[in-house]
Write a protein that holds these residues in place. Structure first.
Motif, PDB file in Angstrom:
ATOM      1  N   ASP A 200       0.855  -1.184   0.000  1.00 50.10           N
ATOM      2  CA  ASP A 200       0.000   0.000   0.000  1.00 50.10           C
ATOM      3  C   ASP A 200       0.895   1.240   0.000  1.00 50.10           C
ATOM      4  O   ASP A 200       1.632   1.504   0.945  1.00 50.10           O
ATOM      5  CB  ASP A 200      -0.889   0.000   1.252  1.00 50.10           C
ATOM      6  N   ILE A 201       0.851   2.005  -1.082  1.00 51.80           N
ATOM      7  CA  ILE A 201       1.682   3.209  -1.198  1.00 51.80           C
ATOM      8  C   ILE A 201       0.808   4.462  -1.261  1.00 51.80           C
ATOM      9  O   ILE A 201       1.227   5.497  -1.788  1.00 51.80           O
ATOM     10  CB  ILE A 201       2.593   3.133  -2.436  1.00 51.80           C
ATOM     11  N   THR A 202      -0.415   4.346  -0.701  1.00 55.74           N
ATOM     12  CA  THR A 202      -1.318   5.502  -0.729  1.00 55.74           C
ATOM     13  C   THR A 202      -0.695   6.708  -0.035  1.00 55.74           C
ATOM     14  O   THR A 202      -0.724   7.832  -0.552  1.00 55.74           O
ATOM     15  CB  THR A 202      -2.653   5.146  -0.054  1.00 55.74           C
ATOM     16  N   GLY A 203      -0.125   6.474   1.152  1.00 56.25           N
ATOM     17  CA  GLY A 203       0.508   7.578   1.878  1.00 56.25           C
ATOM     18  C   GLY A 203       1.660   8.171   1.105  1.00 56.25           C
ATOM     19  O   GLY A 203       1.828   9.397   1.044  1.00 56.25           O
ATOM     20  N   LYS A 204       2.465   7.290   0.489  1.00 56.62           N
ATOM     21  CA  LYS A 204       3.593   7.764  -0.312  1.00 56.62           C
ATOM     22  C   LYS A 204       3.101   8.598  -1.485  1.00 56.62           C
ATOM     23  O   LYS A 204       3.667   9.661  -1.792  1.00 56.62           O
ATOM     24  CB  LYS A 204       4.389   6.564  -0.798  1.00 56.62           C
ATOM     25  N   ARG A 205       2.040   8.118  -2.133  1.00 54.79           N
ATOM     26  CA  ARG A 205       1.472   8.871  -3.261  1.00 54.79           C
ATOM     27  C   ARG A 205       0.932  10.223  -2.804  1.00 54.79           C
ATOM     28  O   ARG A 205       1.108  11.235  -3.485  1.00 54.79           O
ATOM     29  CB  ARG A 205       0.360   8.054  -3.917  1.00 54.79           C
ATOM     30  N   GLN A 206       0.274  10.239  -1.661  1.00 54.40           N
ATOM     31  CA  GLN A 206      -0.252  11.498  -1.138  1.00 54.40           C
ATOM     32  C   GLN A 206       0.878  12.459  -0.808  1.00 54.40           C
ATOM     33  O   GLN A 206       0.774  13.662  -1.084  1.00 54.40           O
ATOM     34  CB  GLN A 206      -1.107  11.223   0.104  1.00 54.40           C
ATOM     35  N   ASP A 207       1.960  11.933  -0.215  1.00 56.27           N
ATOM     36  CA  ASP A 207       3.117  12.776   0.076  1.00 56.27           C
ATOM     37  C   ASP A 207       3.719  13.335  -1.213  1.00 56.27           C
ATOM     38  O   ASP A 207       4.096  14.508  -1.297  1.00 56.27           O
ATOM     39  CB  ASP A 207       4.179  11.994   0.844  1.00 56.27           C
ATOM     40  N   GLU A 208       3.821  12.449  -2.230  1.00 52.42           N
ATOM     41  CA  GLU A 208       4.362  12.902  -3.510  1.00 52.42           C
ATOM     42  C   GLU A 208       3.476  13.965  -4.136  1.00 52.42           C
ATOM     43  O   GLU A 208       3.968  14.931  -4.721  1.00 52.42           O
ATOM     44  CB  GLU A 208       4.503  11.704  -4.460  1.00 52.42           C
ATOM     45  N   GLU A 209       2.158  13.786  -3.997  1.00 50.89           N
ATOM     46  CA  GLU A 209       1.235  14.771  -4.547  1.00 50.89           C
ATOM     47  C   GLU A 209       1.373  16.106  -3.824  1.00 50.89           C
ATOM     48  O   GLU A 209       1.342  17.174  -4.449  1.00 50.89           O
ATOM     49  CB  GLU A 209      -0.202  14.248  -4.425  1.00 50.89           C
ATOM     50  N   GLN A 210       1.543  16.038  -2.499  1.00 46.23           N
ATOM     51  CA  GLN A 210       1.750  17.275  -1.749  1.00 46.23           C
ATOM     52  C   GLN A 210       3.051  17.948  -2.142  1.00 46.23           C
ATOM     53  O   GLN A 210       3.111  19.179  -2.268  1.00 46.23           O
ATOM     54  CB  GLN A 210       1.742  16.971  -0.250  1.00 46.23           C
ATOM     55  N   LEU A 211       4.086  17.133  -2.381  1.00 48.89           N
ATOM     56  CA  LEU A 211       5.354  17.690  -2.825  1.00 48.89           C
ATOM     57  C   LEU A 211       5.219  18.312  -4.203  1.00 48.89           C
ATOM     58  O   LEU A 211       5.775  19.387  -4.473  1.00 48.89           O
ATOM     59  CB  LEU A 211       6.436  16.602  -2.843  1.00 48.89           C
ATOM     60  N   ARG A 212       4.484  17.619  -5.101  1.00 51.58           N
ATOM     61  CA  ARG A 212       4.270  18.186  -6.441  1.00 51.58           C
ATOM     62  C   ARG A 212       3.483  19.486  -6.349  1.00 51.58           C
ATOM     63  O   ARG A 212       3.761  20.449  -7.062  1.00 51.58           O
ATOM     64  CB  ARG A 212       3.530  17.174  -7.327  1.00 51.58           C
ATOM     65  N   LEU A 213       2.465  19.499  -5.465  1.00 57.74           N
ATOM     66  CA  LEU A 213       1.670  20.706  -5.295  1.00 57.74           C
ATOM     67  C   LEU A 213       2.536  21.840  -4.747  1.00 57.74           C
ATOM     68  O   LEU A 213       2.469  22.982  -5.233  1.00 57.74           O
ATOM     69  CB  LEU A 213       0.507  20.432  -4.347  1.00 57.74           C
ATOM     70  N   ALA A 214       3.351  21.507  -3.740  1.00 59.59           N
ATOM     71  CA  ALA A 214       4.233  22.526  -3.170  1.00 59.59           C
ATOM     72  C   ALA A 214       5.222  23.034  -4.212  1.00 59.59           C
ATOM     73  O   ALA A 214       5.493  24.238  -4.293  1.00 59.59           O
ATOM     74  CB  ALA A 214       4.982  21.964  -1.961  1.00 59.59           C
ATOM     75  N   ALA A 215       5.751  22.107  -5.016  1.00 59.24           N
ATOM     76  CA  ALA A 215       6.692  22.508  -6.066  1.00 59.24           C
ATOM     77  C   ALA A 215       6.008  23.381  -7.101  1.00 59.24           C
ATOM     78  O   ALA A 215       6.580  24.352  -7.606  1.00 59.24           O
ATOM     79  CB  ALA A 215       7.292  21.264  -6.732  1.00 59.24           C
TER      80      ALA A 215
END
Length: 466
Positions: free
Chosen positions: A162-177
């Motif tokens: 389950d990489i849901t949390g990892k994906r959410q973190d990546e999405e937040q990083l992409r959003l922040a970027a």
């Protein structure tokens, strides 16, 4: 006798056969016991291996499973069984993905596994799942062929995480970027020593510096020189004590142009409270500051002549009166009215009148001393404040220059206009310490005396005639 011996021999032979048979039977029993023990040992070892394998699978948070060639589950981890809504991994044995997933998902999994068995290749995928017990979940899956001792593929082995949390973190990083890159506000990030480690595109657009030019430098290179050391000490004190500072700062662009920013600096701290970075966010408010200056100028200066207006004149008079008191010098308040100006507007229009007023204002301002003030009250009325006069007669030279400046011809639209001025004068210091408004009224009264005297002249205020 011979017969007895023969019978004894037969008995001995039978006994030997019995003994040998017993020995052989004992050996067979021992061998059987050994084989049985070995088989039991093998079964126990296999059971132990299965137990260890299942324990290992059950203690891994990932979804682990073995499937046969028909994609039926041979063994699953407890996490996988729980995902299926089962209380025991054994309940999944013999079932397939069609028992737990949507037909489309199960069909795709079956196709993937057939391809793995056929080619012997490993499959690595990340996909978004909608499972019965964990909807909208991202998983990373690895599937490999399951082989027997001869190397033949007999099924598949899979692990899904389950990489849901990892994906959410990546999405937040992409959003922040994305915010960092596309924000219209300038952003800079520094290390704890205030050395720049990153800036965004808006920073470069506002300051004129390229990113590679500023990395590893201190932001003080933007300094305008308009703020003193006390200003920056207060800023750092706020950052150290409160972790935050906000205010207006004047900086200098790469081309040397000054610009104003509304700046917010925040200290980024770790769990122990140690500052790890400083984050600066600023917007260019130069145009706003310019607009503020224009508004302030418009509030204090006449729009036509750019002379001080009545509001600023009152302030200048108060300052000048205070200066006169300190220095023991006289101050002259000069009220100037342009003779016959109304006829210019009536006959030639307001454009001509405005042109004349601007010319007269510039000429009269040009004959005053530095430190004196010329203001426009409105219409064709002006007031001059003359400073540091030792006596009343010392104002005469300036008064005559004002009359001469007002009398100079003005040409506009091919027509030359000649006008004069009537001037009234009063002085401070005088008995009674009059206010600024009283001084203006006195000068106005004297100006009317000049009108009555034939215009194009000046008159001093006479308290006896007031």
């Amino acid at each position: 006798m011979a017969a007895e011996e023969s019978r004894q021999d037969e008995i001995a032979k039978l006994q030997e056969l019995v003994r040998r048979e017993r020995v052989a039977r004992l050996r067979a029993e021992l061998l059987l016991d050994k084989k049985t023990q070995e088989l039991n040992d093998e079964r126990e070892a296999l059971a132990q291996e299965r137990f260890l394998l299942q324990s290992l699978m059950d203690n891994i948070p990932d979804y682990v499973y073995f499937k046969d060639r028909n994609s039926a589950f041979i063994r699953t981890s407890r996490a996988q069984a729980t995902l299926f809504g089962l209380s025991d991994p054994v309940e999944a044995v013999g079932k397939t993905d069609f028992d737990f997933f949507s037909p489309a998902h199960a069909q795709q999994a079956r196709a993937d596994e057939l391809e793995i068995i056929r080619t012997g290749k490993t499959l690595n995928i990340e996909e978004r799942e909608t499972w019965f017990h964990q909807p909208d979940t991202w998983v990373s899956t690895t599937k490999v062929p399951l082989r027997n001792e001869e190397g033949t593929s007999i099924g598949t082995f899979g692990v899904s995480r389950d990489i849901t949390g990892k994906r959410q973190d990546e999405e937040q990083l992409r959003l922040a970027a994305s915010v960092f890159t596309h924000a219209r506000e300038g952003i800079l990030i520094t290390d704890p020593d205030a050395m720049i480690i990153d800036v965004n595109e808006a920073f470069c657009a506002i300051t004129g510096y390229r990113r590679k030019e500023v990395l590893g430098t201190n932001p003080r290179f933007l300094g305008s020189g308009l703020h003193d050391e006390a200003f920056y000490r207060a800023m750092w004190r706020s950052l150290t004590e409160d972790g935050y500072w906000s205010g207006e700062v004047w900086n200098r662009r790469k081309d040397g142009e000054l610009f104003a920013v509304l700046l917010t600096i925040s200290a980024v701290r770790d769990n122990e409270g140690n500052t790890t970075q400083y984050l600066g966010l600023f917007s260019d408010i130069t145009a706003l500051k310019q607009h503020e200056r224009e508004l302030e100028h418009n509030a204090h200066f006449d729009a036509l002549t750019n002379l001080p207006n009545r509001l600023l004149l009152a302030d200048r008079m108060q300052q000048s009166m205070a200066q006169s008191l300190r220095r023991g010098q006289k101050l002259a308040v000069v009220f100037i009215d342009i003779d016959g100006f109304k006829s210019v507007n009536d006959l030639s229009g307001h454009g001509t009148g405005d042109h004349m007023l601007v010319n007269l204002a510039n000429r009269m301002r040009g004959v005053l001393r530095e430190g004196d003030t010329l203001a426009r009250l409105g219409g064709d009325e002006f007031v001059a404040v003359l400073l540091d006069l030792p006596d009343e007669r010392s104002s005469v030279t300036t008064l005559e220059r004002l009359l001469a400046a007002a009398a100079e011809p003005v040409t506009f639209g091919g027509t030359t206009f000649e006008r004069s001025a009537s001037i009234g004068v009063t002085f401070f210091l005088q008995d009674g310490d009059p206010s600024g408004d009283q001084l203006l009224r006195q000068a106005d009264h004297a100006m009317y005396d000049a009108k009555l005297a034939g215009k194009n002249c000046y008159r001093f205020f006479d308290p006896a005639r007031a």
